[in-house]
Structure formats: structure tokens, C-alpha cells
Write a protein that holds these residues in place. Structure first.
Motif, mmCIF file in Angstrom:
data_model
loop_
_atom_site.group_PDB
_atom_site.id
_atom_site.type_symbol
_atom_site.label_atom_id
_atom_site.label_comp_id
_atom_site.label_asym_id
_atom_site.label_seq_id
_atom_site.Cartn_x
_atom_site.Cartn_y
_atom_site.Cartn_z
ATOM 1 N N ASN A 162 58.042 28.893 -5.670
ATOM 2 C CA ASN A 162 56.684 28.784 -6.235
ATOM 3 C C ASN A 162 55.732 28.113 -5.249
ATOM 4 O O ASN A 162 54.578 28.536 -5.081
ATOM 5 N N ASN A 163 56.225 27.054 -4.607
ATOM 6 C CA ASN A 163 55.410 26.371 -3.598
ATOM 7 C C ASN A 163 55.065 27.306 -2.437
ATOM 8 O O ASN A 163 53.935 27.319 -1.946
ATOM 9 N N TYR A 164 56.056 28.111 -2.029
ATOM 10 C CA TYR A 164 55.838 29.006 -0.895
ATOM 11 C C TYR A 164 54.846 30.108 -1.245
ATOM 12 O O TYR A 164 53.954 30.435 -0.444
ATOM 13 N N VAL A 165 54.962 30.664 -2.445
ATOM 14 C CA VAL A 165 54.025 31.703 -2.887
ATOM 15 C C VAL A 165 52.610 31.142 -2.967
ATOM 16 O O VAL A 165 51.634 31.781 -2.552
ATOM 17 N N PHE A 166 52.490 29.917 -3.469
ATOM 18 C CA PHE A 166 51.172 29.276 -3.535
ATOM 19 C C PHE A 166 50.612 29.059 -2.134
ATOM 20 O O PHE A 166 49.423 29.296 -1.878
ATOM 21 N N ALA A 167 51.483 28.628 -1.200
ATOM 22 C CA ALA A 167 51.046 28.416 0.189
ATOM 23 C C ALA A 167 50.532 29.717 0.806
ATOM 24 O O ALA A 167 49.491 29.731 1.478
ATOM 25 N N LEU A 168 51.241 30.810 0.564
ATOM 26 C CA LEU A 168 50.806 32.107 1.099
ATOM 27 C C LEU A 168 49.455 32.521 0.522
ATOM 28 O O LEU A 168 48.633 33.129 1.218
ATOM 29 N N SER A 169 49.229 32.196 -0.757
ATOM 30 C CA SER A 169 47.943 32.543 -1.384
ATOM 31 C C SER A 169 46.787 31.750 -0.774
ATOM 32 O O SER A 169 45.627 32.144 -0.890
ATOM 33 N N GLN A 170 47.104 30.620 -0.137
ATOM 34 C CA GLN A 170 46.095 29.772 0.491
ATOM 35 C C GLN A 170 45.996 29.989 2.006
ATOM 36 O O GLN A 170 45.395 29.185 2.721
ATOM 37 N N TRP A 198 44.328 31.943 4.108
ATOM 38 C CA TRP A 198 43.040 31.987 4.796
ATOM 39 C C TRP A 198 42.377 30.610 4.846
ATOM 40 O O TRP A 198 41.849 30.198 5.886
ATOM 41 N N LEU A 199 42.413 29.879 3.734
ATOM 42 C CA LEU A 199 41.816 28.541 3.690
ATOM 43 C C LEU A 199 42.540 27.604 4.656
ATOM 44 O O LEU A 199 41.913 26.805 5.356
ATOM 45 N N ARG A 200 43.851 27.710 4.672
ATOM 46 C CA ARG A 200 44.632 26.862 5.570
ATOM 47 C C ARG A 200 44.389 27.234 7.032
ATOM 48 O O ARG A 200 44.361 26.357 7.904
ATOM 49 N N PHE A 201 44.217 28.532 7.292
ATOM 50 C CA PHE A 201 43.947 28.976 8.648
ATOM 51 C C PHE A 201 42.624 28.395 9.148
ATOM 52 O O PHE A 201 42.530 27.896 10.275
ATOM 53 N N LYS A 202 41.592 28.436 8.320
ATOM 54 C CA LYS A 202 40.303 27.859 8.711
ATOM 55 C C LYS A 202 40.436 26.365 8.979
ATOM 56 O O LYS A 202 39.827 25.835 9.913
ATOM 57 N N HIS A 234 51.689 26.928 7.630
ATOM 58 C CA HIS A 234 51.901 26.115 6.431
ATOM 59 C C HIS A 234 52.624 24.806 6.740
ATOM 60 O O HIS A 234 52.325 23.766 6.130
ATOM 61 N N SER A 235 53.555 24.841 7.681
ATOM 62 C CA SER A 235 54.270 23.610 8.029
ATOM 63 C C SER A 235 53.335 22.611 8.707
ATOM 64 O O SER A 235 53.362 21.411 8.395
ATOM 65 N N THR A 236 52.482 23.078 9.624
ATOM 66 C CA THR A 236 51.554 22.162 10.299
ATOM 67 C C THR A 236 50.462 21.683 9.351
ATOM 68 O O THR A 236 50.013 20.539 9.436
ATOM 69 N N TYR A 237 50.025 22.551 8.444
ATOM 70 C CA TYR A 237 49.014 22.163 7.455
ATOM 71 C C TYR A 237 49.547 21.044 6.563
ATOM 72 O O TYR A 237 48.875 20.031 6.342
ATOM 73 N N ASP A 238 50.773 21.219 6.062
ATOM 74 C CA ASP A 238 51.372 20.196 5.190
ATOM 75 C C ASP A 238 51.528 18.871 5.927
ATOM 76 O O ASP A 238 51.233 17.800 5.386
#
Length: 591
Positions: free
Chosen positions: A34-42, A44-48, A563-567
Motif C-alpha cells: 500500500n505504501n509503495y502504490v501510494f508512493a508511485l501515485s506521488q 510527479w510531485l516527488r520528482f519536482k 522514492h528512497s531519496t525522497y523518504d
């Protein structure tokens, strides 16, 4: 009682050899599906967020070191680093690629190819030196780019660094086998296994190359100091062999072999120069040793600039001696110096040359293994790859896990892939990273967040875009019309006036604390232009392989690295906020 027991367990040091999920995927995004699916949905925001975020000097040199749990030992001085410079650079490039490129592209003008690539490399050395002194972290260019150009650009550089590390070690080990064959006086490729069902370039299996990589990897894991001593001894022997090669080569020189000097014109010279950049591509390993250097502000400039100056002169003399001993069409592409001495009647000399080449390539593998492992360890500290690779062994003081990654990966590639396939791809990756370094240096000097005005920021961006665009224009026009001149009337003045504009209309926002690149922005701007020009001189196949590898890197980044660097970044921000709140509370509670 229970709490005391828990505290004791918490204080016990962790075992180095551990394999839990938390050591590979500790970030919140990977704790459940669930956490991973949520991360994937984010995504573009995380990329910015990652594109806009910058690291800083303190984070790279102090905070990230804690991720390794144990510190690397400060045991190196300028003398050690100087020999690391020799050991990491003088190897497969000069002993193998010289013959390959003289025969295929440059002819007798191979000496000019070394001059061109040497000038470009020296410009990059200046940029690396300033960063290594200011930011003495094991991450080298990855750490520097994270500070100045952000996480995403640093990731692209990191991917190319990883590619360069793996392919570079594989290429040197393949060359090691070629010279070992010559030392044993056996036919070319006789020690390799022919796999008829595989494609050309990948069908000569090389178990000896794998063995050499494994042995050098084990030595590197044991001790940095002992590896330095071994490198010093081997490099001293190699230097003696090089002096012999130069003197003996000129003693058997025949100036008629220099005619024609430009068999393939200027295009051949620069095409060879782009490939030969691989021969200079080990100097960045010195920058990765900054974390283990006793006095970086003094030791690194002496070692980097001193060793590279001498190496450039050595390369040019060796290339010239080879060209004068044999006509370029007769130069052997596998073991050129050994075969050349054999042709002039010095049969015994080929064994001396082969022995020296083996010594040189062995030190390249040793020093390369040291530097590459430190690159990997620092990249893992940022969680760009699993943090398990960042761990430093408490007894050896070396990143054993990172060394294993490089050794195993390089061995798999070296077993199958020929040197000609590897060298062109390495040159693209190396030139790309070295092109990004002067850009980062200009950013460091001319832009400081919160200090530089919007007007000056805009001017800087425009000038920088013009410098890069005009450099690409020069390179593209050279590739399309090598004998033309009209395009240069536009591109060269644009580069010149963009650099002049940066010099006249912008004030440097940050001065180097210890050692700085002279003639900024001219030298960094020239470094950008020369690296891009050499990239444009490579064949299209090299860029195709480079593009495919970069695409694979981007897929990895979207599904993991982002996602790993964002977290990790946001976890650090939360911890810093909590720390600041505790500090403020303590100040309020003071009587």
C-alpha cells in the motif's frame, strides 16, 4: 529491568554481515504494498521536489558519513595520492588503446590526440580539485553535483559513474589478459574461450580477467593503507618500465613512419582523442579518497595537478615513440608496444613491456577498486541505492559491500565483452560526468540561494545556456562538416561572448576557502566546450549504448531511487525540525 535490557540491546553494535529488509529497503515507501502504490501515485510531485532540492557541504561531509556506521581511516597524504594518480591512470589506456586508435583513427598524429584529451582532462582536474578540497567526501562528483545541481542530476551522474566503474574495471581486466598472453609468447586470444554461438565482441570468454578482478577486489577490501603501499611499489616498477619504453623507442625511431602524419585528417585525431580520454579517466579516484586524506586542502591539489601534468607528458612521449617505431598500419591493436619492439629486433624487450603493462593495469584495478567502492558507498549513503552498500567494516575501515558490488558486476561483464565495445561506452559516460563538473563549479561560484538576486540569477542561467548550447553547436557542426568553417562564425563567438558576459556582468557569490580554479569563468567554460566537443567526436553506436543505459537508469529511478531519496530527505527534515524545537524549548525553560 525490561527497559534496561532494551537499552543494552540497543547499544550493542550491529553485525556488519547482515541481510535484513531494513538494510536494503528501510524507507517508508517500501514497508508495504500500500505504501509503495501510494508512493508511485506521488511520483510527479516527488520528482519536482527532488529536482528543486539541493544538498549542502555539511550534509555531504558530516551527516551522510553516519550512514556508514563506521568511519574510514584518515591515513593518506599527498605522496600516497600522487602515486594513486599514477596507479589509477597509467594502464590499459596507454598500453592498449594507443595502438588501437593509432591504427584505426589517428595514425602518427596519435600524439596530438593525447595532447587534446590531456588538455581537456586537466581542465576537469582543476574543477575536481576545488570541489575535493571544499567538500572532502567519498562521493566525489556525485556529492558535488548533489550540492550544486540537485538530486536528479546527481542521480544521472551516479548512474554514469556506476557504469564507468563497472565497465572500466572490466576493460582493464580484459587488457590484462591480452598482455599476459604476450608475456607468455602465445597467440592473440589464445587464453580466451571462443563461444561460436555468441555475437562478435561478446564471444571471447575471459576467465583470467575475472580472476584478476577477484584478487584485486580482495586486496582492496583488506586495507586502504596496505593497498596504497602495494600501489606505490608497483607504480615505481611501472615508471621504470615506462622510462625504458620511451628511451628504447626513440633509439629505434624511424621518422619515415610518421608519414603520413594525418592519414584520416583532423577528424581522426579528435575521434581518437575522445576514445583516449579513457586513458585519463582514473584521476577522479583521487577525489573520492578525500575522506581518508589527512590534510585535503594541501594534499589534494598537489596530488591531482602534479600527477596529471606528469602523466600527460608521459603519454605524449610514449605515443610518439610507438609511432616512430612502426607505421600506423602495422601497429598491433592488442599489445602494440610489445609487438613493436619485437618488430625492431628487441624480442626480449616485449617481455619487459608486457610485465610493465601488467603492473600498470594491476595498479589501475587496485586504485580503481578503492575509488569506485567509495563512490558506491556515498551514493548508498544518500539511499540512491540500498544503504547496505554504504556500510564500512569496523576492522578494515573499508566499504566491503560496495567493493563486492563492483567486483561481481565487472567480472560478469569482463567475462563476455571485448575491449573495443567497452572503451567507447566508457568514454561517453566519463565525458558526460566531466562535462557536468564545470557546470556545477560555475553554479557554485555564481549562485547562492537567498543571496543571488533574481536578476543576476536570470542572467547567469542565460549565459550558462548559451555556453552549453554554443559548445554543442561547435561539436555538431564539426561532426556534420569537419572541413567546413561557416558554422564556427556563429557558434564560437556565441561561446566567447557568453563567457565574457558572465565575467563582466556577474559577481562571484562564493569564493573558495582553500584552493580555487583560476580564471573563472574562462577555464570552466572551456572545459564544458572541450568535453562536449570530444563527446561529439565519438561514433553513433557509443551514444546508442549510452542512451539505452540511461533509459534503464531512469526506469530504476522512477520505481526505486526517487522514492528512497525522497523518504530519506524528508525524514532528515523532520528530525531537524524536532531538534530545533527541542533547542527552542530548552532556551525558553532557561531561568
Amino acid at each position: 529491568m525490561t527497559s534496561t535490557k532494551a537499552m543494552d540491546e540497543k547499544e550493542q553494535p550491529k553485525s556488519y554481515w547482515r541481510w535484513s529488509k531494513q538494510d536494503f529497503l528501510p524507507e517508508e515507501s517500501f514497508q508495504s504494498w500500500n505504501n509503495y502504490v501510494f508512493a508511485l501515485s506521488q511520483t510527479w510531485l516527488r520528482f519536482k521536489d527532488r529536482v528543486q532540492t539541493r544538498s549542502d557541504d555539511a550534509t555531504e561531509t558530516l551527516e551522510l558519513k553516519k550512514k556508514s556506521e563506521n568511519e574510514m581511516k584518515k591515513c593518506l597524504n599527498w605522496w600516497d595520492l600522487m602515486w594513486f594518480g599514477f596507479g589509477s591512470v597509467i594502464g590499459a589506456g596507454i598500453f592498449v588503446l594507443t595502438g588501437q586508435e593509432a591504427h584505426n583513427h589517428a595514425g602518427a598524429a596519435i600524439v596530438l590526440s593525447y595532447v587534446a584529451s590531456g588538455i581537456s582532462a586537466m581542465l576537469s582536474v582543476f574543477c575536481y580539485t576545488e570541489f575535493a578540497v571544499e567538500v572532502p567526501a567519498a562521493g566525489g562528483s556525485f556529492a558535488y553535483l548533489r550540492i550544486e545541481l540537485g538530486d536528479f542530476v546527481a542521480f544521472i551522474a551516479a548512474g554514469n559513474i556506476l557504469l564507468e566503474c563497472v565497465l572500466g574495471s572490466a576493460a582493464v581486466s580484459r587488457a590484462w589478459t591480452s598482455y599476459f598472453t604476450s608475456l607468455l609468447n602465445r597467440p592473440k586470444d589464445s587464453l580466451r574461450i571462443k563461444a561460436h554461438h555468441l555475437k562478435d565482441g561478446y564471444n571471447l570468454l575471459d576467465p583470467i580477467a575475472v580472476g584478476v578482478l577477484v584478487i584485486s577486489g580482495i586486496i582492496v577490501m583488506i586495507s586502504t593503507r596496505k593497498t596504497s603501499l602495494l600501489n606505490w611499489i608497483a607504480s615505481a616498477i611501472n615508471t621504470a618500465v615506462i622510462i625504458f619504453v620511451i628511451i628504447a623507442g626513440f633509439c629505434h625511431a624511424n621518422t619515415s613512419n610518421l608519414t603520413p602524419f594525418f592519414p584520416h585528417g583532423a577528424k581522426g585525431v579528435f575521434q581518437a582523442s575522445a576514445i583516449l580520454y579513457f586513458a585519463y579517466g582514473g584521476f577522479d579516484n583521487i577525489a573520492t579518497m578525500a575522506e581518508e586524506t589527512k590534510n585535503p586542502p594541501k594534499d589534494i591539489p598537489i596530488a591531482l595537478i602534479g600527477s596529471m601534468s606528469m602523466i600527460t607528458v608521459i603519454y605524449c612521449l610514449m605515443a610518439l615513440s610507438l609511432s616512430m617505431m612502426q607505421k600506423y598500419t602495422d601497429i598491433d591493436t592488442g599489445a602494440p608496444f610489445s609487438v613493436a619492439f619485437q618488430k625492431v629486433g628487441m624480442n626480449w624487450a616485449k617481455y619487459v613491456v608486457a610485465f610493465g603493462a601488467l603492473k600498470g593495469m594491476t595498479t589501475v584495478l587496485l586504485v580503481g577498486g578503492l575509488g569506485q567502492a567509495r563512490y558506491i558507498a556515498h551514493i548508498a549513503r544518500s539511499h540512491m541505492i540500498p544503504p547496505w552498500f554504504a556500510l564500512v567494516h569496523p576492522k578494515t575501515g573499508t566499504p566491503i559491500n560496495a567493493t563486492l558490488l563492483i567486483t561481481i558486476s565487472s567480472s560478469c561483464i569482463a567475462f563476455f565483452t571485448g575491449l573495443d565495445v567497452l572503451s567507447s561506452l566508457i568514454s561517453v559516460s566519463t565525458l558526460f560526468v566531466f562535462m557536468m563538473m564545470p557546470i556545477a563549479l560555475l553554479v557554485r561560484r555564481y549562485y547562492v540561494s537567498g543571496v543571488t538576486t533574481k536578476e543576476n540569477h536570470l542572467k547567469f542561467v542565460i549565459f550558462l545556456i548559451l555556453i552549453v548550447a554554443s559548445s554543442m553547436g561547435i561539436s555538431a557542426y564539426w561532426g556534420l562538416k569537419p572541413n567546413g568553417w561557416f558554422g564556427y562564425i556563429i557558434t564560437i563567438p556565441v561561446w566567447f561572448f557568453a563567457t565574457l558576459g558572465m565575467s563582466l556582468f556577474l559577481t562571484q557569490q562564493r569564493k573558495p576557502r582553500f584552493w580555487g580554479v583560476p580564471l573563472v569563468p574562462w577555464l570552466p567554460s572551456l572545459s564544458i566546450a572541450t568535453n562536449i566537443f570530444l563527446m561529439g567526436s565519438l561514433e553513433s553506436k557509443a551514444f546508442l549504448r549510452f542512451g539505452i543505459c540511461t533509459l534503464v537508469m531512469l526506469v530504476y529511478y522512477v520505481f526505486f531511487g526517487l522514492h528512497s531519496t525522497y523518504d530519506m530527505a524528508h525524514q532528515q527534515e523532520k528530525m531537524q525540525t524536532i531538534k530545533d524545537n527541542h533547542t527552542d524549548t530548552a532556551k525558553i525553560e532557561e531561568p
